[in-house]
Design a protein around this motif. Structure first.
Motif, PDB file in Angstrom:
ATOM      1  N   MET A   1       0.831  -1.189   0.000  1.00 58.67           N
ATOM      2  CA  MET A   1       0.000   0.000   0.000  1.00 58.67           C
ATOM      3  C   MET A   1       0.876   1.254   0.000  1.00 58.67           C
ATOM      4  O   MET A   1       1.735   1.406   0.868  1.00 58.67           O
ATOM      5  N   LEU A   2       0.658   2.130  -0.955  1.00 57.92           N
ATOM      6  CA  LEU A   2       1.479   3.339  -1.059  1.00 57.92           C
ATOM      7  C   LEU A   2       0.999   4.409  -0.080  1.00 57.92           C
ATOM      8  O   LEU A   2       1.778   4.944   0.712  1.00 57.92           O
ATOM      9  N   LEU A   3      -0.288   4.729  -0.139  1.00 56.95           N
ATOM     10  CA  LEU A   3      -0.861   5.781   0.701  1.00 56.95           C
ATOM     11  C   LEU A   3      -2.098   5.246   1.405  1.00 56.95           C
ATOM     12  O   LEU A   3      -2.994   4.691   0.766  1.00 56.95           O
ATOM     13  N   SER A   4      -2.131   5.426   2.712  1.00 55.31           N
ATOM     14  CA  SER A   4      -3.283   4.994   3.508  1.00 55.31           C
ATOM     15  C   SER A   4      -3.795   6.173   4.321  1.00 55.31           C
ATOM     16  O   SER A   4      -3.019   6.848   5.003  1.00 55.31           O
ATOM     17  N   VAL A   5      -5.085   6.425   4.239  1.00 53.86           N
ATOM     18  CA  VAL A   5      -5.738   7.503   4.984  1.00 53.86           C
ATOM     19  C   VAL A   5      -6.822   6.883   5.861  1.00 53.86           C
ATOM     20  O   VAL A   5      -7.678   6.151   5.368  1.00 53.86           O
ATOM     21  N   GLU A   6      -6.772   7.191   7.147  1.00 55.08           N
ATOM     22  CA  GLU A   6      -7.737   6.627   8.090  1.00 55.08           C
ATOM     23  C   GLU A   6      -8.276   7.725   8.995  1.00 55.08           C
ATOM     24  O   GLU A   6      -7.516   8.517   9.550  1.00 55.08           O
ATOM     25  N   LEU A  21     -12.473  10.372   6.852  1.00 49.30           N
ATOM     26  CA  LEU A  21     -12.320   9.643   5.587  1.00 49.30           C
ATOM     27  C   LEU A  21     -11.373   8.468   5.735  1.00 49.30           C
ATOM     28  O   LEU A  21     -10.364   8.538   6.443  1.00 49.30           O
ATOM     29  N   ASN A  22     -11.688   7.394   5.020  1.00 46.83           N
ATOM     30  CA  ASN A  22     -10.835   6.216   4.955  1.00 46.83           C
ATOM     31  C   ASN A  22     -10.678   5.809   3.491  1.00 46.83           C
ATOM     32  O   ASN A  22     -11.677   5.515   2.820  1.00 46.83           O
ATOM     33  N   PHE A  23      -9.456   5.809   3.004  1.00 49.59           N
ATOM     34  CA  PHE A  23      -9.223   5.293   1.654  1.00 49.59           C
ATOM     35  C   PHE A  23      -7.752   4.935   1.493  1.00 49.59           C
ATOM     36  O   PHE A  23      -6.903   5.334   2.303  1.00 49.59           O
ATOM     37  N   GLU A  24      -7.474   4.175   0.446  1.00 46.28           N
ATOM     38  CA  GLU A  24      -6.116   3.697   0.187  1.00 46.28           C
ATOM     39  C   GLU A  24      -5.800   3.826  -1.293  1.00 46.28           C
ATOM     40  O   GLU A  24      -6.694   3.783  -2.144  1.00 46.28           O
ATOM     41  N   ILE A  25      -4.512   3.979  -1.587  1.00 49.09           N
ATOM     42  CA  ILE A  25      -4.046   4.048  -2.976  1.00 49.09           C
ATOM     43  C   ILE A  25      -2.819   3.167  -3.117  1.00 49.09           C
ATOM     44  O   ILE A  25      -1.880   3.264  -2.316  1.00 49.09           O
ATOM     45  N   ASP A  26      -2.825   2.320  -4.127  1.00 44.76           N
ATOM     46  CA  ASP A  26      -1.679   1.472  -4.412  1.00 44.76           C
ATOM     47  C   ASP A  26      -0.728   2.177  -5.374  1.00 44.76           C
ATOM     48  O   ASP A  26      -1.128   3.058  -6.147  1.00 44.76           O
ATOM     49  N   GLU A  27       0.523   1.760  -5.342  1.00 45.34           N
ATOM     50  CA  GLU A  27       1.521   2.336  -6.234  1.00 45.34           C
ATOM     51  C   GLU A  27       1.137   2.130  -7.693  1.00 45.34           C
ATOM     52  O   GLU A  27       0.722   1.040  -8.096  1.00 45.34           O
ATOM     53  N   GLY A  28       1.254   3.187  -8.479  1.00 43.71           N
ATOM     54  CA  GLY A  28       0.979   3.096  -9.908  1.00 43.71           C
ATOM     55  C   GLY A  28      -0.462   3.302 -10.307  1.00 43.71           C
ATOM     56  O   GLY A  28      -0.779   3.352 -11.497  1.00 43.71           O
ATOM     57  N   GLN A 205      -8.752   4.478 -12.667  1.00 45.16           N
ATOM     58  CA  GLN A 205      -9.074   3.057 -12.530  1.00 45.16           C
ATOM     59  C   GLN A 205     -10.083   2.809 -11.414  1.00 45.16           C
ATOM     60  O   GLN A 205     -10.903   1.902 -11.504  1.00 45.16           O
ATOM     61  N   ARG A 206      -9.997   3.632 -10.372  1.00 45.88           N
ATOM     62  CA  ARG A 206     -10.928   3.522  -9.239  1.00 45.88           C
ATOM     63  C   ARG A 206     -11.375   4.912  -8.829  1.00 45.88           C
ATOM     64  O   ARG A 206     -10.725   5.903  -9.158  1.00 45.88           O
ATOM     65  N   GLY A 207     -12.472   4.957  -8.079  1.00 49.58           N
ATOM     66  CA  GLY A 207     -12.956   6.255  -7.645  1.00 49.58           C
ATOM     67  C   GLY A 207     -13.656   6.207  -6.303  1.00 49.58           C
ATOM     68  O   GLY A 207     -14.109   5.148  -5.841  1.00 49.58           O
ATOM     69  N   GLY A 213     -18.229  16.033   3.085  1.00 52.48           N
ATOM     70  CA  GLY A 213     -17.119  15.608   3.921  1.00 52.48           C
ATOM     71  C   GLY A 213     -17.101  14.144   4.276  1.00 52.48           C
ATOM     72  O   GLY A 213     -16.299  13.715   5.115  1.00 52.48           O
ATOM     73  N   ASN A 214     -17.956  13.344   3.641  1.00 48.47           N
ATOM     74  CA  ASN A 214     -18.006  11.901   3.901  1.00 48.47           C
ATOM     75  C   ASN A 214     -17.846  11.141   2.596  1.00 48.47           C
ATOM     76  O   ASN A 214     -18.426  11.526   1.569  1.00 48.47           O
ATOM     77  N   LEU A 215     -17.077  10.055   2.626  1.00 46.27           N
ATOM     78  CA  LEU A 215     -17.005   9.162   1.471  1.00 46.27           C
ATOM     79  C   LEU A 215     -18.207   8.234   1.509  1.00 46.27           C
ATOM     80  O   LEU A 215     -18.403   7.483   2.462  1.00 46.27           O
ATOM     81  N   VAL A 216     -19.030   8.300   0.457  1.00 51.55           N
ATOM     82  CA  VAL A 216     -20.301   7.581   0.485  1.00 51.55           C
ATOM     83  C   VAL A 216     -20.339   6.387  -0.468  1.00 51.55           C
ATOM     84  O   VAL A 216     -21.122   5.455  -0.261  1.00 51.55           O
ATOM     85  N   VAL A 217     -19.524   6.414  -1.521  1.00 50.50           N
ATOM     86  CA  VAL A 217     -19.486   5.311  -2.481  1.00 50.50           C
ATOM     87  C   VAL A 217     -18.052   5.151  -2.951  1.00 50.50           C
ATOM     88  O   VAL A 217     -17.330   6.129  -3.101  1.00 50.50           O
ATOM     89  N   GLU A 218     -17.646   3.917  -3.191  1.00 47.93           N
ATOM     90  CA  GLU A 218     -16.343   3.652  -3.786  1.00 47.93           C
ATOM     91  C   GLU A 218     -16.452   2.449  -4.697  1.00 47.93           C
ATOM     92  O   GLU A 218     -17.381   1.643  -4.600  1.00 47.93           O
ATOM     93  N   GLY A 219     -15.499   2.335  -5.607  1.00 51.02           N
ATOM     94  CA  GLY A 219     -15.511   1.189  -6.502  1.00 51.02           C
ATOM     95  C   GLY A 219     -14.633   1.434  -7.711  1.00 51.02           C
ATOM     96  O   GLY A 219     -13.986   2.478  -7.838  1.00 51.02           O
ATOM     97  N   SER A 220     -14.615   0.454  -8.609  1.00 54.06           N
ATOM     98  CA  SER A 220     -13.891   0.643  -9.861  1.00 54.06           C
ATOM     99  C   SER A 220     -14.609   1.703 -10.679  1.00 54.06           C
ATOM    100  O   SER A 220     -15.797   2.006 -10.459  1.00 54.06           O
TER     101      SER A 220
END
Length: 237
Positions: A1-6, A21-28, A205-207, A213-220
Motif C-alpha cells: 500500500m502506497l498511501l493509507s488515509v484513516e 475519511l478512509n481510503f487507500e491508494i496502491d503504487e501506480g 481506474q478507481r474512484g 465531507g463523507n465518502l459515500v461510495v467507492e468502486g472501480s
C-alpha cells in the motif's frame, strides 16, 4: 500500500470539512475523488500535502511512514508528493523555465534535473516553444501544462491534481489527460480531484464519491459509471 488515509478529519474553525475519511491508494494507480462543490475534495488533497492540519485521531501513512510527521515542504522534497492546486498558482512574473527550475529548489541531482526539464518539454511541446515567456502571459491551457510540469519537477512518486480540466477547451482537456496518462505510465501514482465526474471516471481506474465531507461510495470506475445513484447525481443520467 502506497498511501493509507484513516479517520481523516479536518475543520476550518467551527466548520467541519472532513468527517473521518478512509481510503487507500496502491503504487501506480490512478484514483479519482468526485463530488459536488463544497464536498471536501480540495481539502482532502490539502490534508495529504499537509497544507491544512488534520485533527487528532487522523492517520495518514505513505510507504509506511507517518505522513503527519512531515511539514508541507518535506512532503514534496523528501517523500516525492507533489500538488497541482486548483487555479495553478504559478509565479506569473517568472518565465516558464524559471518556474520549472524553481520547483527543483530541494534537488541536488543537476544532471537529472536537466533531463527532467527536457522530458517536460517533450510531454508538453507548447512549453518548449515558450521557455522564456512569462507564465502570466500563457493561455489557460498552457498554464495548466506548466503547473503539471512544475509538479513533475518537484516530486513524482505521487501527483495530487485538483480540477486539472477547469477552464480548458475540450481538445486541450483531452490532450492534458493524455499527458497525465503518459506520466502515470512512467511510474507516477495519481490522485485526481475533478468535478467533471464522467471525465474523471473514464481516466481513473478507481474512484471515491465524496458528499459533505463523507465518502459515500467507492468502486472501480466501471462500477461507478454504472451506479444509478452516481449516474443521477453526477453523470447527468
Amino acid at each position: 500500500m502506497l498511501l493509507s488515509v484513516e479517520a481523516l478529519r479536518v475543520s476550518y474553525g467551527n466548520i467541519k470539512a472532513l468527517h473521518g475519511l478512509n481510503f487507500e491508494i496502491d503504487e501506480g494507480e490512478i484514483v479519482c475523488i468526485i463530488g459536488a462543490n463544497g464536498a471536501g475534495k480540495s481539502t482532502t488533497l490539502k490534508a495529504i500535502s499537509r497544507m491544512v492540519p488534520a485533527e487528532a485521531g487522523s492517520r495518514m501513512t505513505f510507504q509506511g511512514k507517518d505522513l503527519l510527521e512531515y511539514a508541507a515542504d518535506k512532503v514534496v522534497s523528501q517523500l516525492g508528493i507533489s500538488h497541482v492546486p486548483e487555479g495553478r498558482r504559478l509565479f506569473d512574473n517568472l518565465t516558464v523555465m524559471e518556474n520549472l527550475q524553481l520547483a527543483c529548489f530541494a534537488r541536488k541531482d543537476n544532471d537529472q534535473i536537466k533531463e527532467d526539464i527536457q522530458r517536460v518539454f517533450s510531454i508538453f511541446s507548447r512549453l518548449d516553444e515558450r521557455q522564456i515567456q512569462k507564465a502570466g502571459t500563457l493561455s489557460g491551457g498552457e498554464q495548466q501544462m506548466l503547473a503539471v510540469g512544475r509538479a513533475y519537477m518537484s516530486g513524482r512518486k505521487v501527483m495530487l491534481l485538483d480540477e486539472p480540466s477547469m477552464g480548458l477547451a475540450p481538445l486541450l482537456m483531452m490532450s492534458m489527460f493524455d499527458a497525465l496518462k503518459e506520466i502515470n505510465r512512467e511510474g507516477t501514482t495519481i490522485l485526481l480531484v475533478e468535478q467533471n465526474a464522467r471525465l474523471a471516471l473514464q481516466f481513473a481506474q478507481r474512484g471515491y464519491v465524496l458528499e459533505n465531507g463523507n465518502l459515500v461510495v467507492e468502486g472501480s470506475s466501471e462500477e461507478l459509471l454504472e451506479n444509478p445513484e452516481v449516474k443521477k447525481a453526477y453523470l447527468g443520467a
